[in-house]
Design a protein around this motif. Structure first.
Motif, PDB file in Angstrom:
ATOM      1  N   ALA A 138       0.854  -1.178   0.000  1.00  0.00           N
ATOM      2  CA  ALA A 138       0.000   0.000   0.000  1.00  0.00           C
ATOM      3  C   ALA A 138       0.898   1.239   0.000  1.00  0.00           C
ATOM      4  O   ALA A 138       2.105   1.158   0.249  1.00  0.00           O
ATOM      5  CB  ALA A 138      -0.901  -0.009   1.233  1.00  0.00           C
ATOM      6  N   GLU A 141      -0.766   8.753  -0.251  1.00  0.00           N
ATOM      7  CA  GLU A 141      -0.655   9.902  -1.145  1.00  0.00           C
ATOM      8  C   GLU A 141      -0.469  11.167  -0.310  1.00  0.00           C
ATOM      9  O   GLU A 141      -1.123  11.345   0.717  1.00  0.00           O
ATOM     10  CB  GLU A 141      -1.914  10.028  -1.995  1.00  0.00           C
ATOM     11  CG  GLU A 141      -2.130   8.881  -2.953  1.00  0.00           C
ATOM     12  CD  GLU A 141      -3.393   9.069  -3.772  1.00  0.00           C
ATOM     13  OE1 GLU A 141      -4.265   9.857  -3.349  1.00  0.00           O
ATOM     14  OE2 GLU A 141      -3.502   8.437  -4.845  1.00  0.00           O
ATOM     15  N   ARG A 153      -3.729   4.412  -0.841  1.00  0.00           N
ATOM     16  CA  ARG A 153      -3.970   3.409  -1.875  1.00  0.00           C
ATOM     17  C   ARG A 153      -3.691   2.045  -1.260  1.00  0.00           C
ATOM     18  O   ARG A 153      -2.536   1.707  -0.964  1.00  0.00           O
ATOM     19  CB  ARG A 153      -3.085   3.647  -3.099  1.00  0.00           C
ATOM     20  CG  ARG A 153      -3.433   4.903  -3.861  1.00  0.00           C
ATOM     21  CD  ARG A 153      -2.903   4.825  -5.266  1.00  0.00           C
ATOM     22  NE  ARG A 153      -2.848   6.122  -5.892  1.00  0.00           N
ATOM     23  CZ  ARG A 153      -2.361   6.357  -7.098  1.00  0.00           C
ATOM     24  NH1 ARG A 153      -1.842   5.351  -7.795  1.00  0.00           N
ATOM     25  NH2 ARG A 153      -2.341   7.567  -7.603  1.00  0.00           N
ATOM     26  N   THR A 154      -4.728   1.276  -1.084  1.00  0.00           N
ATOM     27  CA  THR A 154      -4.591  -0.029  -0.461  1.00  0.00           C
ATOM     28  C   THR A 154      -4.017  -1.028  -1.463  1.00  0.00           C
ATOM     29  O   THR A 154      -3.875  -0.739  -2.654  1.00  0.00           O
ATOM     30  CB  THR A 154      -5.946  -0.522   0.049  1.00  0.00           C
ATOM     31  OG1 THR A 154      -6.866  -0.579  -1.045  1.00  0.00           O
ATOM     32  CG2 THR A 154      -6.483   0.420   1.126  1.00  0.00           C
ATOM     33  N   HIS A 169      -8.128  -4.318 -13.084  1.00  0.00           N
ATOM     34  CA  HIS A 169      -7.357  -3.181 -12.593  1.00  0.00           C
ATOM     35  C   HIS A 169      -5.914  -3.620 -12.336  1.00  0.00           C
ATOM     36  O   HIS A 169      -5.635  -4.805 -12.151  1.00  0.00           O
ATOM     37  CB  HIS A 169      -7.919  -2.636 -11.267  1.00  0.00           C
ATOM     38  CG  HIS A 169      -9.399  -2.442 -11.254  1.00  0.00           C
ATOM     39  ND1 HIS A 169     -10.033  -1.509 -12.028  1.00  0.00           N
ATOM     40  CD2 HIS A 169     -10.375  -3.054 -10.548  1.00  0.00           C
ATOM     41  CE1 HIS A 169     -11.343  -1.556 -11.799  1.00  0.00           C
ATOM     42  NE2 HIS A 169     -11.571  -2.494 -10.913  1.00  0.00           N
ATOM     43  N   ASN A 173       0.757  -1.040  -6.816  1.00  0.00           N
ATOM     44  CA  ASN A 173       1.161   0.360  -6.854  1.00  0.00           C
ATOM     45  C   ASN A 173       2.607   0.392  -7.356  1.00  0.00           C
ATOM     46  O   ASN A 173       3.533   0.021  -6.634  1.00  0.00           O
ATOM     47  CB  ASN A 173       1.041   0.979  -5.464  1.00  0.00           C
ATOM     48  CG  ASN A 173      -0.386   1.008  -4.963  1.00  0.00           C
ATOM     49  OD1 ASN A 173      -1.302   1.396  -5.688  1.00  0.00           O
ATOM     50  ND2 ASN A 173      -0.597   0.589  -3.724  1.00  0.00           N
ATOM     51  N   TYR A 222       3.543   8.639  -1.716  1.00  0.00           N
ATOM     52  CA  TYR A 222       3.426   8.917  -3.147  1.00  0.00           C
ATOM     53  C   TYR A 222       2.957  10.359  -3.355  1.00  0.00           C
ATOM     54  O   TYR A 222       1.886  10.746  -2.889  1.00  0.00           O
ATOM     55  CB  TYR A 222       2.438   7.937  -3.772  1.00  0.00           C
ATOM     56  CG  TYR A 222       2.156   8.151  -5.234  1.00  0.00           C
ATOM     57  CD1 TYR A 222       3.089   7.780  -6.200  1.00  0.00           C
ATOM     58  CD2 TYR A 222       0.948   8.691  -5.657  1.00  0.00           C
ATOM     59  CE1 TYR A 222       2.819   7.954  -7.555  1.00  0.00           C
ATOM     60  CE2 TYR A 222       0.669   8.869  -7.003  1.00  0.00           C
ATOM     61  CZ  TYR A 222       1.614   8.500  -7.943  1.00  0.00           C
ATOM     62  OH  TYR A 222       1.342   8.671  -9.280  1.00  0.00           O
ATOM     63  N   TYR A 281     -11.721   7.488  -8.864  1.00  0.00           N
ATOM     64  CA  TYR A 281     -10.492   6.816  -9.267  1.00  0.00           C
ATOM     65  C   TYR A 281     -10.234   5.523  -8.518  1.00  0.00           C
ATOM     66  O   TYR A 281     -10.031   4.466  -9.107  1.00  0.00           O
ATOM     67  CB  TYR A 281      -9.297   7.756  -9.101  1.00  0.00           C
ATOM     68  CG  TYR A 281      -7.990   7.080  -9.419  1.00  0.00           C
ATOM     69  CD1 TYR A 281      -7.620   6.835 -10.742  1.00  0.00           C
ATOM     70  CD2 TYR A 281      -7.116   6.666  -8.422  1.00  0.00           C
ATOM     71  CE1 TYR A 281      -6.437   6.193 -11.048  1.00  0.00           C
ATOM     72  CE2 TYR A 281      -5.935   6.024  -8.717  1.00  0.00           C
ATOM     73  CZ  TYR A 281      -5.606   5.803 -10.030  1.00  0.00           C
ATOM     74  OH  TYR A 281      -4.439   5.162 -10.324  1.00  0.00           O
ATOM     75  N   ARG A 282     -10.246   5.564  -7.205  1.00  0.00           N
ATOM     76  CA  ARG A 282      -9.876   4.357  -6.439  1.00  0.00           C
ATOM     77  C   ARG A 282     -10.898   3.242  -6.603  1.00  0.00           C
ATOM     78  O   ARG A 282     -10.565   2.080  -6.526  1.00  0.00           O
ATOM     79  CB  ARG A 282      -9.692   4.714  -4.964  1.00  0.00           C
ATOM     80  CG  ARG A 282      -8.445   5.536  -4.714  1.00  0.00           C
ATOM     81  CD  ARG A 282      -8.255   5.833  -3.225  1.00  0.00           C
ATOM     82  NE  ARG A 282      -7.118   6.702  -3.053  1.00  0.00           N
ATOM     83  CZ  ARG A 282      -7.150   8.001  -3.188  1.00  0.00           C
ATOM     84  NH1 ARG A 282      -8.276   8.621  -3.506  1.00  0.00           N
ATOM     85  NH2 ARG A 282      -6.055   8.732  -3.011  1.00  0.00           N
ATOM     86  N   ALA A 286      -8.120   2.300  -9.695  1.00  0.00           N
ATOM     87  CA  ALA A 286      -6.982   1.991  -8.816  1.00  0.00           C
ATOM     88  C   ALA A 286      -7.011   0.536  -8.381  1.00  0.00           C
ATOM     89  O   ALA A 286      -8.050  -0.088  -8.348  1.00  0.00           O
ATOM     90  CB  ALA A 286      -6.985   2.908  -7.611  1.00  0.00           C
TER      91      ALA A 286
END
Length: 286
Positions: A138, A141, A153-154, A169, A173, A222, A281-282, A286
């Motif tokens: 993960a 951000e 972001r998991t 997807h 990452n 990130y 997004y996620r 994502a």
């Protein structure tokens, strides 16, 4: 590809401690101060530092950035191998050039403006030593500096779920990954596939039988900016998305229903207004 069996990692008494390379690309729009921070966080600040840094210059860079690269290479306690591409070739080509210059089979990725936590490699590299070919994590951000976290972001941990998610997807990452160079090369490397070279590579690795996992712990900060979501839309990315989905279908990585779903959802996402893209997004991409 069939359902993958769970990874059975070898114990630490069986698996030897291996050296690894850090792959760090730089191009003309990078910032010298941010590169210095990224380099420090992944080299001198690590509890388990790399044995080699492969620093790839993707085309001409400004004078300030050039001086920073020279300084880091000259003063680093870890040997730095420099790869200088005379013109800007794009991330995938730069990374393939860096992989060719890596001395070790285990390679860790990092971007020139992100920040790693000090124990990142101490947590990830043993999983590669114990049998995984691809290990991500993960990531958090942030805007401005790592104290200003704006999102998480998991990352899926279970290998079966990673393989299923890869049909829809990217399950990794990209700035967090550590992998076996041999597994990357067996899958054909990154190639010249701008904007989506990482997802394409990871899907090909999974289809090729690479063992994969993630750590749920965020190990990288990130950096995001005001243009991050604008860059995820537009006709150029739409064309690349269509090309990727056709390739997945041609190689039977996805079935017909998955292909149609991806064209509808993922390609549609590229055309919605930036505000809607940011909000979804996620959940969608994502």
């Amino acid at each position: 590809m069939g359902t993958a069996a769970p990874i059975r990692l070898r114990g630490p008494t069986v698996s030897p401690r291996e050296q690894f390379s850090l792959l760090l690309p730089v191009y003309g729009r990078d910032d010298a101060a941010l590169l210095r921070e990224s380099f420090h966080s992944t080299v001198s600040a690590q509890t388990r530092p790399p044995a080699q840094v492969v620093l790839v210059r993707d085309g001409p860079i400004p004078e300030a950035l050039r001086r920073c690269v020279d300084e880091l290479a000259a003063t680093s306690a870890v040997p730095v191998a420099r790869v200088d591409l005379t013109r800007h070739r794009g991330l995938g080509v730069a990374l393939d050039a860096g992989l060719a210059a890596s001395d070790h089979d285990i390679v860790a990725r990092m971007d020139a403006d992100d920040v790693a936590v000090p124990h990142r490699f101490a947590r990830q590299v043993p999983l590669v030593e114990a049998g995984a070919d691809l290990v991500g994590s993960a990531m958090l951000e942030f805007e401005g500096d790592p104290t200003r976290v704006v999102g998480l972001r998991t990352a899926l941990v279970d290998e079966d779920r990673i393989a299923r998610r890869a049909r829809f997807h990217d399950p990794f990452n990209h700035p967090t990954v550590v992998y076996r160079r041999s597994a990357v090369l067996d899958a054909g490397g990154y190639g010249d596939f701008p904007l989506m070279e990482d997802y394409r590579l990871f899907a090909r690795m999974i289809a090729n039988g690479a063992r994969s996992t993630n750590l749920a712990e965020p190990l990288v900060y990130y950096r995001v900016d005001t243009g991050a979501y604008a860059r995820r839309g537009g006709f150029a990315l739409l064309r690349r998305e269509l090309q990727l989905q056709r390739e997945f279908r041609r190689h039977r990585f996805t079935n017909r229903a998955q292909f149609l779903r991806n064209v509808l959802v993922r390609c549609g996402y590229r055309l919605v207004p930036e505000r809607a893209r940011r909000a979804s997004y996620r959940r969608i991409i994502a």
